[in-house]
Design an enzyme around this catalytic site. Structure first.
Site, PDB file in Angstrom:
ATOM      1  N   SER A 138      -5.354   3.557   4.733  1.00 25.30           N
ATOM      2  CA  SER A 138      -4.884   2.707   3.636  1.00 25.30           C
ATOM      3  C   SER A 138      -6.052   2.017   2.944  1.00 25.30           C
ATOM      4  O   SER A 138      -6.067   0.794   2.783  1.00 25.30           O
ATOM      5  CB  SER A 138      -3.881   1.662   4.140  1.00 25.30           C
ATOM      6  OG  SER A 138      -3.192   1.072   3.071  1.00 25.30           O
TER       7      SER A 138
ATOM      8  N   LYS B 165      -0.021   3.689  -2.700  1.00 27.71           N
ATOM      9  CA  LYS B 165      -0.999   4.782  -2.603  1.00 27.71           C
ATOM     10  C   LYS B 165      -0.333   6.154  -2.488  1.00 27.71           C
ATOM     11  O   LYS B 165      -1.011   7.174  -2.600  1.00 27.71           O
ATOM     12  CB  LYS B 165      -1.937   4.534  -1.427  1.00 27.71           C
ATOM     13  CG  LYS B 165      -2.789   3.277  -1.566  1.00 27.71           C
ATOM     14  CD  LYS B 165      -3.792   3.146  -0.423  1.00 27.71           C
ATOM     15  CE  LYS B 165      -4.624   1.880  -0.540  1.00 27.71           C
ATOM     16  NZ  LYS B 165      -3.909   0.671  -0.116  1.00 27.71           N
TER      17      LYS B 165
ATOM     18  N   SER C 271       0.797  -1.235   0.000  1.00 27.04           N
ATOM     19  CA  SER C 271       0.000   0.000   0.000  1.00 27.04           C
ATOM     20  C   SER C 271       0.826   1.279   0.000  1.00 27.04           C
ATOM     21  O   SER C 271       0.257   2.370  -0.058  1.00 27.04           O
ATOM     22  CB  SER C 271      -0.950   0.006   1.200  1.00 27.04           C
ATOM     23  OG  SER C 271      -2.047  -0.854   0.966  1.00 27.04           O
TER      24      SER C 271
END
Length: 353
Positions: free
Chosen positions: A121, A63, A60
């Site tokens: 997240s 992101k 993640s």
């Protein structure tokens, strides 16, 4: 004093100085991460490296790029404070993936959804962000890769906006640090990654409480101000962390660590201890009355260009003036010649025999 004794004393003095120098030199920390990279976010200098160019699954931390493009494209399209485009695609993720918990019909601005996404997240939010600023996820992923290439991240390739495992989705500690450093120069992005707690408001009332997954923010490390965690079975626990002290920002990217938050504190402490002093330079000061983003170096360069142009024009003017004077002189000489001829007696032309 004998020469031998003098030599021994000098050698001892050198050893003492050397020991003092080594004692004052910070030693790189021992960390559990397979790969890590620490950089001076202001200068781009490398402060620490360990397997920094080994490809890995970023999870993640992907992101970070999603957030950057969400802000850049959202601002360009005037959508930052417009409703997020939430479709049923937000459900097309693995059941154990971290989510913000949004549904089609929820009224959330792009700005607030980005902040919620970076705090908890949210993989579902990453999909919605992609479909808000581009027609499809495929289009968005293409822009992710274009941006990575533009930033010089040659060991990075994205396959989705959320970071769930894919054989064609990878990055490195170095590349993720570079991407994060770019993001932290954007005020909107910097705010989005700084929240340990965040109440994401809905347009039609109410809010959703979000708690960060980035415990580095709550670790007590001085100046901690971001950025993002990531965890997958394939890539292990990852973290990109940021802190600012005395106006200087250090970023640490950590890949596959058994103790990512502990590693972050060690790496950050080391990073700040080896920062090189930055000499005052014109290009770090923004002029108050100058156009946005213009620096003294920009002004100086333009002044130099203007001076060169003025010099060329002056030379051209001087050349033209010289030509004019020459022409006048020639005309004057010709006039004198004509006058002289006029004073001579006229002799009729006689062709030769």
């Amino acid at each position: 004093m004998s020469l031998k004794k003098i030599f021994c004393l000098a050698a001892a003095a050198c050893l003492t100085v050397s020991a003092a120098v080594f004692a004052d030199t910070p030693q790189p920390p021992e960390i559990s991460a397979h790969a890590a990279y620490v950089m001076d976010a202001d200068t781009g200098d490398t402060l620490y490296t360990k397997n920094a160019d080994d490809r890995a699954y970023p999870g993640s931390t992907t992101k970070i790029m999603t957030g950057i493009l969400g802000v850049e494209l959202g601002k360009a399209q005037g959508k930052m404070d417009q409703p997020l485009n939430i479709t049923s695609d937000v459900y097309n993720i693995e059941s154990d993936a971290s989510v913000l918990g949004i549904d089609p019909g929820d009224q959330i601005t792009l700005r607030h959804a980005l902040t919620g996404m970076m705090t908890v997240s949210g993989c579902d939010a990453a999909i919605a962000v992609a479909k808000t600023v581009t027609p499809t996820q495929t289009d968005f992923v293409a822009k992710m890769n274009e941006k990575a290439a533009a930033l010089g991240c040659t060991n990075t390739h994205f396959a989705n906006p959320h970071g769930l495992p894919d054989s064609n989705h990878y990055s490195t500690a170095r590349d993720m640090a570079v991407i994060a450093a770019y993001g932290m120069k954007m005020p909107e992005f910097r705010d989005m990654v700084s929240h340990s707690e965040y109440d994401m408001p809905y347009i039609n009332g109410g809010s959703k409480h979000c708690t960060t997954t980035n415990y580095f923010l709550t670790s007590g490390f001085p100046g901690a101000n971001g950025i993002k965690t990531g965890t997958t079975n394939a890539g292990g626990p990852c973290l990109v962390a940021s802190a600012t002290q005395n106006g200087r920002t250090v970023i640490a990217a950590i890949m596959n660590s058994d103790d990512r938050f502990g590693d972050a504190q060690k790496l950050m402490t080391y990073g700040f201890s080896v920062l090189k002093p930055v000499e005052p330079a014109e290009n770090v000061y923004i002029l108050r009355q100058a156009p946005a983003g213009q620096t003294l170096s920009d002004i100086k360069e333009k002044q130099a260009q203007a001076a060169e142009l003025a010099s060329q024009q002056k030379q051209e003017t001087a050349t033209a003036a010289a030509s004019t004077v020459g022409a006048k002189a020639s005309a004057k000489t010709a006039a004198k010649a004509d006058t002289a001829k006029a004073s001579q007696p006229y002799v009729p032309f006689s062709p030769a025999a």
